[in-house]
Design an enzyme around this catalytic site. Structure first.
Site, mmCIF file in Angstrom:
data_model
loop_
_atom_site.group_PDB
_atom_site.id
_atom_site.type_symbol
_atom_site.label_atom_id
_atom_site.label_comp_id
_atom_site.label_asym_id
_atom_site.label_seq_id
_atom_site.Cartn_x
_atom_site.Cartn_y
_atom_site.Cartn_z
ATOM 1 C CB SER A 132 -0.924 -0.007 1.218
ATOM 2 O OG SER A 132 -0.173 -0.234 2.386
ATOM 3 C CG HIS B 225 -2.828 -0.940 -3.224
ATOM 4 N ND1 HIS B 225 -3.094 0.373 -2.916
ATOM 5 C CD2 HIS B 225 -3.012 -1.627 -2.064
ATOM 6 C CE1 HIS B 225 -3.402 0.478 -1.654
ATOM 7 N NE2 HIS B 225 -3.371 -0.721 -1.112
ATOM 8 C CD GLU C 94 -3.178 3.082 -5.815
ATOM 9 O OE1 GLU C 94 -3.004 2.462 -4.739
ATOM 10 O OE2 GLU C 94 -3.171 4.318 -5.887
ATOM 11 C CG ASN D 252 -3.149 4.192 1.093
ATOM 12 O OD1 ASN D 252 -4.254 4.289 1.627
ATOM 13 N ND2 ASN D 252 -2.565 3.037 0.875
HETATM 14 N N1 CAA Z 1 -14.697 -10.686 2.842
HETATM 15 C C1 CAA Z 1 -15.619 -10.931 1.909
HETATM 16 N N2 CAA Z 1 -16.828 -10.311 1.861
HETATM 17 C C2 CAA Z 1 -17.103 -9.424 2.834
HETATM 18 C C3 CAA Z 1 -16.186 -9.110 3.866
HETATM 19 C C4 CAA Z 1 -14.934 -9.798 3.837
HETATM 20 N N3 CAA Z 1 -13.994 -9.565 4.757
HETATM 21 N N4 CAA Z 1 -16.754 -8.187 4.673
HETATM 22 C C5 CAA Z 1 -17.970 -7.912 4.172
HETATM 23 N N5 CAA Z 1 -18.183 -8.646 3.057
HETATM 24 C C6 CAA Z 1 -19.364 -8.654 2.194
HETATM 25 C C7 CAA Z 1 -20.559 -9.247 2.889
HETATM 26 O O1 CAA Z 1 -20.595 -10.648 2.749
HETATM 27 C C8 CAA Z 1 -21.712 -8.560 2.166
HETATM 28 O O2 CAA Z 1 -21.948 -9.217 0.934
HETATM 29 P P1 CAA Z 1 -23.444 -9.287 0.317
HETATM 30 O O3 CAA Z 1 -23.950 -7.874 0.231
HETATM 31 O O4 CAA Z 1 -23.257 -9.901 -1.018
HETATM 32 O O5 CAA Z 1 -24.208 -10.108 1.262
HETATM 33 C C9 CAA Z 1 -21.156 -7.173 1.835
HETATM 34 O O6 CAA Z 1 -19.725 -7.287 1.925
HETATM 35 C C10 CAA Z 1 -21.619 -6.124 2.818
HETATM 36 O O7 CAA Z 1 -21.253 -6.554 4.115
HETATM 37 P P2 CAA Z 1 -22.079 -6.254 5.430
HETATM 38 O O8 CAA Z 1 -23.554 -6.193 5.112
HETATM 39 O O9 CAA Z 1 -21.629 -7.178 6.506
HETATM 40 O O10 CAA Z 1 -21.567 -4.842 5.923
HETATM 41 P P3 CAA Z 1 -21.627 -3.425 5.275
HETATM 42 O O11 CAA Z 1 -22.780 -3.249 4.354
HETATM 43 O O12 CAA Z 1 -21.474 -2.533 6.429
HETATM 44 O O13 CAA Z 1 -20.312 -3.376 4.366
HETATM 45 C C11 CAA Z 1 -18.025 -2.980 3.989
HETATM 46 C C12 CAA Z 1 -19.040 -3.639 4.891
HETATM 47 C C13 CAA Z 1 -18.045 -3.644 2.608
HETATM 48 C C14 CAA Z 1 -16.661 -3.219 4.625
HETATM 49 C C15 CAA Z 1 -18.382 -1.457 3.841
HETATM 50 O O14 CAA Z 1 -18.547 -0.874 5.084
HETATM 51 C C16 CAA Z 1 -17.338 -0.672 3.073
HETATM 52 O O15 CAA Z 1 -17.309 -0.656 1.855
HETATM 53 N N6 CAA Z 1 -16.472 0.019 3.841
HETATM 54 C C17 CAA Z 1 -15.351 0.782 3.253
HETATM 55 C C18 CAA Z 1 -14.230 -0.158 2.959
HETATM 56 C C19 CAA Z 1 -13.061 0.547 2.364
HETATM 57 O O16 CAA Z 1 -13.011 1.754 2.171
HETATM 58 N N7 CAA Z 1 -12.043 -0.257 2.046
HETATM 59 C C20 CAA Z 1 -10.798 0.281 1.516
HETATM 60 C C21 CAA Z 1 -9.846 0.450 2.640
HETATM 61 S S1 CAA Z 1 -8.358 1.135 2.067
HETATM 62 C C22 CAA Z 1 -7.478 -0.176 1.539
HETATM 63 O O17 CAA Z 1 -7.855 -1.317 1.607
HETATM 64 C C23 CAA Z 1 -6.153 0.149 0.967
HETATM 65 C C24 CAA Z 1 -5.067 0.520 1.860
HETATM 66 O O18 CAA Z 1 -3.951 0.537 1.361
HETATM 67 C C25 CAA Z 1 -5.202 0.946 3.246
#
Ligand code: CAA
Length: 285
Positions: A120, A141, A153, A191
């Site tokens: 990242s 990424h 990315e 990031n």
């Molecule tokens: N693995 C696989 N699937 C997952 C999961 C995981 N760890 N966590 C959640 N899901 C799936 C669920 O199964 C669900 O699927 P369906 O809709 O098909 O049933 C879906 O995601 C939604 O999950 P939830 O209903 O439990 O929860 P939610 O609606 O609150 O969504 C979330 C959870 C997808 C994490 C959402 O809150 C979200 O998009 N958050 C932002 C995440 C984000 O910004 N990620 C990027 C971070 S930065 C990064 O990764 C890069 C870096 O370098 C730091």
């Protein structure tokens, strides 16, 4: 463009297991490696559970899940990756560890193998300098959770060839992801923008502008983000957020990237976010 059939994934943690799951579901044969047997077993069980959950939810049928599962091969020796066309490294975000892995892969893998990193924030150019094939090294990424997030990315190091980058793009797209191209400058694109926003949210808390809950509600409801920035920081890991801010601060030299003292203090206290049970919020682990 090179043909990719077999992908090696290094690291069966949160990112590696997600990358492996998406790859097997996209028709690739995958060798999943982890340096720790326990971590490897947990990663494989998690993928199995996710595939089963998808069947129950009607996302895919049993036959497709079984076929995907059959394409996954857990391996305990790095040398097993010698049959891969592409290796995606998703090990711990630590320079020394990644440099060692790339130097080893360079010895193990045939000349055509593309070596990608899910880093990242670590320079792809510097990672590539640990190999004799910097033209075949690129950044790939993925975002967390990998099966849900639509973005990959791509990062082009100084020596990454056009063919390597096109292959990495095509592979990400076959995995159903949208690919964006970023230059190999501290933080890349995601990031460079995301972490200062999170860091600013921590400053807002530190300066008493609003409570953690209100900061997150403001950004969730005010700007339609699925999670508020503090909850997202907990989800990513506060140690990871701090490490990325330090890369931005060191790499770009601008005081605007200074990590918030509160973020540093939480990490010193062992409050790493969701994975440790406590960050800006508390979790059951
Ligand atoms: N693995 C696989 N699937 C997952 C999961 C995981 N760890 N966590 C959640 N899901 C799936 C669920 O199964 C669900 O699927 P369906 O809709 O098909 O049933 C879906 O995601 C939604 O999950 P939830 O209903 O439990 O929860 P939610 O609606 O609150 O969504 C979330 C959870 C997808 C994490 C959402 O809150 C979200 O998009 N958050 C932002 C995440 C984000 O910004 N990620 C990027 C971070 S930065 C990064 O990764 C890069 C870096 O370098 C730091």
């Amino acid at each position: 463009m090179s043909e990719i059939k077999t992908i090696g994934v290094i690291g069966a943690g949160q990112m590696g297991r997600g990358i492996a799951q998406v790859a097997i579901q996209s028709g690739y044969d995958v060798l999943l490696f982890d340096a720790f047997t326990d971590g490897l077993n947990k990663g494989v069980s998690f993928i199995q559970a996710q595939l089963n959950k998808g069947i129950e939810k009607g996302k895919w049928d049993k036959a497709a899940a079984e076929a995907a599962q059959a394409r996954l091969r857990p391996v305990e020796e790095l040398t097993a990756l010698k049959i891969c066309d592409l290796v995606v490294e998703a090990a711990t975000e630590n320079k020394a560890i990644k440099f060692d892995i790339f130097a080893e892969l360079d010895k193990i893998c045939p000349p055509h193998t593309i070596l990608a990193s899910n880093t990242s924030s670590i320079s792809i150019t510097e990672i590539a300098a640990n190999t004799s094939r910097p033209d075949k090294v690129a950044g790939m990424h993925f975002m967390n959770p990998v099966p849900v997030m639509k973005l990959v990315e791509g990062i082009k190091g100084l020596e990454t060839s056009a063919d390597t980058f096109a292959t990495v793009r095509a592979t990400a797209e076959k995995m159903g992801k949208t690919f964006i191209a970023a230059r190999d400058i501290a933080g890349f694109a995601v990031n460079r923008i995301l972490m200062p926003m999170i860091n600013e949210a921590v400053y807002a808390l530190y300066e008493g502008i609003a409570s953690a809950e209100d900061i997150d509600t403001a950004m969730k409801l005010g700007t339609n983000q699925p999670m508020g920035p503090l909850a997202l920081a907990d989800f990513i890991g506060l140690d990871t957020c701090l490490a990325i801010m330090e890369v931005l601060h060191d790499g770009l030299g601008d005081t605007k990237y200074r990590p918030c003292p509160l973020l540093k203090q939480y990490v010193l206290a062992g409050r790493m976010g969701k994975k440790s049970g406590k960050g800006f919020y508390e979790y059951n682990v």
